[in-house]
Design a protein around this motif. Sequence first.
Motif, PDB file in Angstrom:
ATOM      1  N   TYR A 190       0.852  -1.173   0.000  1.00 35.89           N
ATOM      2  CA  TYR A 190       0.000   0.000   0.000  1.00 35.89           C
ATOM      3  C   TYR A 190       0.891   1.226   0.000  1.00 35.89           C
ATOM      4  O   TYR A 190       1.892   1.274   0.695  1.00 35.89           O
ATOM      5  CB  TYR A 190      -0.900   0.023   1.239  1.00 35.89           C
ATOM      6  CG  TYR A 190      -1.863  -1.128   1.269  1.00 35.89           C
ATOM      7  CD1 TYR A 190      -3.047  -1.080   0.538  1.00 35.89           C
ATOM      8  CD2 TYR A 190      -1.586  -2.265   2.009  1.00 35.89           C
ATOM      9  CE1 TYR A 190      -3.924  -2.142   0.555  1.00 35.89           C
ATOM     10  CE2 TYR A 190      -2.465  -3.328   2.028  1.00 35.89           C
ATOM     11  CZ  TYR A 190      -3.632  -3.261   1.307  1.00 35.89           C
ATOM     12  OH  TYR A 190      -4.499  -4.331   1.326  1.00 35.89           O
ATOM     13  N   TRP A 218      -4.872   6.273  -0.482  1.00 35.54           N
ATOM     14  CA  TRP A 218      -4.096   5.035  -0.345  1.00 35.54           C
ATOM     15  C   TRP A 218      -4.229   4.256  -1.635  1.00 35.54           C
ATOM     16  O   TRP A 218      -5.331   4.070  -2.152  1.00 35.54           O
ATOM     17  CB  TRP A 218      -4.610   4.180   0.814  1.00 35.54           C
ATOM     18  CG  TRP A 218      -4.119   4.629   2.138  1.00 35.54           C
ATOM     19  CD1 TRP A 218      -4.817   5.337   3.063  1.00 35.54           C
ATOM     20  CD2 TRP A 218      -2.822   4.403   2.692  1.00 35.54           C
ATOM     21  NE1 TRP A 218      -4.029   5.567   4.160  1.00 35.54           N
ATOM     22  CE2 TRP A 218      -2.805   5.012   3.967  1.00 35.54           C
ATOM     23  CE3 TRP A 218      -1.676   3.764   2.242  1.00 35.54           C
ATOM     24  CZ2 TRP A 218      -1.692   4.984   4.794  1.00 35.54           C
ATOM     25  CZ3 TRP A 218      -0.562   3.738   3.066  1.00 35.54           C
ATOM     26  CH2 TRP A 218      -0.577   4.333   4.323  1.00 35.54           C
ATOM     27  N   THR A 273      -3.331   0.649  -3.701  1.00 36.64           N
ATOM     28  CA  THR A 273      -2.964  -0.757  -3.562  1.00 36.64           C
ATOM     29  C   THR A 273      -2.186  -1.151  -4.799  1.00 36.64           C
ATOM     30  O   THR A 273      -2.649  -0.952  -5.923  1.00 36.64           O
ATOM     31  CB  THR A 273      -4.217  -1.649  -3.452  1.00 36.64           C
ATOM     32  OG1 THR A 273      -5.028  -1.164  -2.379  1.00 36.64           O
ATOM     33  CG2 THR A 273      -3.843  -3.092  -3.216  1.00 36.64           C
TER      34      THR A 273
END
Length: 54
Positions: free
Chosen positions: A30, A38, A40
């Motif tokens: 992350y 955020w 991924t």
Amino acid sequence: MNPTRCPRCGWPLAELPASAARPVSHRLDYVRCLCGSWLTRLDGEVVGATRPSR
């Protein structure tokens, strides 16, 4: 989705500080973008993102 840029603001991920990454495994991590989102990453490619904090 461009796998090398934040999908929310377009910031290049290569320019984020190393401290922005939170590794989960050798394939998944992350990354916190400068916009607050955020991201991924799976094998280094962005596969998801949150909305920035308001």
